[in-house]
Write a protein that holds these residues in place. Structure first.
Motif, short mmCIF file in Angstrom:
data_model
loop_
_atom_site.label_atom_id
_atom_site.label_comp_id
_atom_site.label_asym_id
_atom_site.label_seq_id
_atom_site.Cartn_x
_atom_site.Cartn_y
_atom_site.Cartn_z
N ASP A 28 -6.84 -3.39 -4.62
CA ASP A 28 -7.94 -3.89 -3.79
C ASP A 28 -9.11 -4.25 -4.70
O ASP A 28 -9.79 -3.39 -5.23
N THR A 37 -11.48 -9.01 3.08
CA THR A 37 -10.37 -9.63 2.34
C THR A 37 -10.21 -11.06 2.82
O THR A 37 -10.00 -11.30 4.00
N ARG A 73 0.84 -1.20 0.00
CA ARG A 73 0.00 0.00 0.00
C ARG A 73 0.88 1.25 0.00
O ARG A 73 0.63 2.20 -0.74
N LEU A 76 -5.78 -7.91 -3.43
CA LEU A 76 -6.68 -8.39 -2.40
C LEU A 76 -7.96 -8.88 -3.05
O LEU A 76 -8.49 -8.23 -3.96
N THR A 84 -11.71 -6.17 -3.68
CA THR A 84 -12.70 -6.76 -2.78
C THR A 84 -14.07 -6.09 -2.89
O THR A 84 -15.04 -6.62 -2.37
#
Length: 85
Positions: free
Chosen positions: A45, A52, A38, A65, A47
């Motif tokens: 990401d 996650t 990150r 993720l 998700t």
């Protein structure tokens, strides 16, 4: 070289050839990998705001993720390899 794509949930796809590992996000070392990615700007990401459930580590150093369980993702890798290409 054959390009294989794996669905990681919600219409998101990664190249199976680039995946180094699919792991659970529960351990401290994996959480550290996620935080470092990150900070570097290498975290993706996928998700869609959900919990996650798996962390996909790519050979480029990117970390993805996903809300899909690691076991489900592993089954997709195995089943894709035996598909009707």
């Amino acid at each position: 070289m054959d390009i294989r794509l794996i669905n990681i949930g919600f219409g998101n796809i990664v190249s199976a050839n680039r995946v180094n590992a699919i792991v659970s996000p529960d351990s401290a070392p994996i959480k550290r990998i996620m935080t470092d990615a990150r900070e570097r700007g290498d975290l993706v990401d996928a998700t869609y705001g959900r919990r996650t459930r798996s962390v996909i580590i790519l050979d480029s150093g990117h970390v993805v993720l996903s809300a899909i369980q690691p076991e489900t993702m592993a089954n997709r890798f195995v089943n894709k390899g035996h598909g009707d290409d």
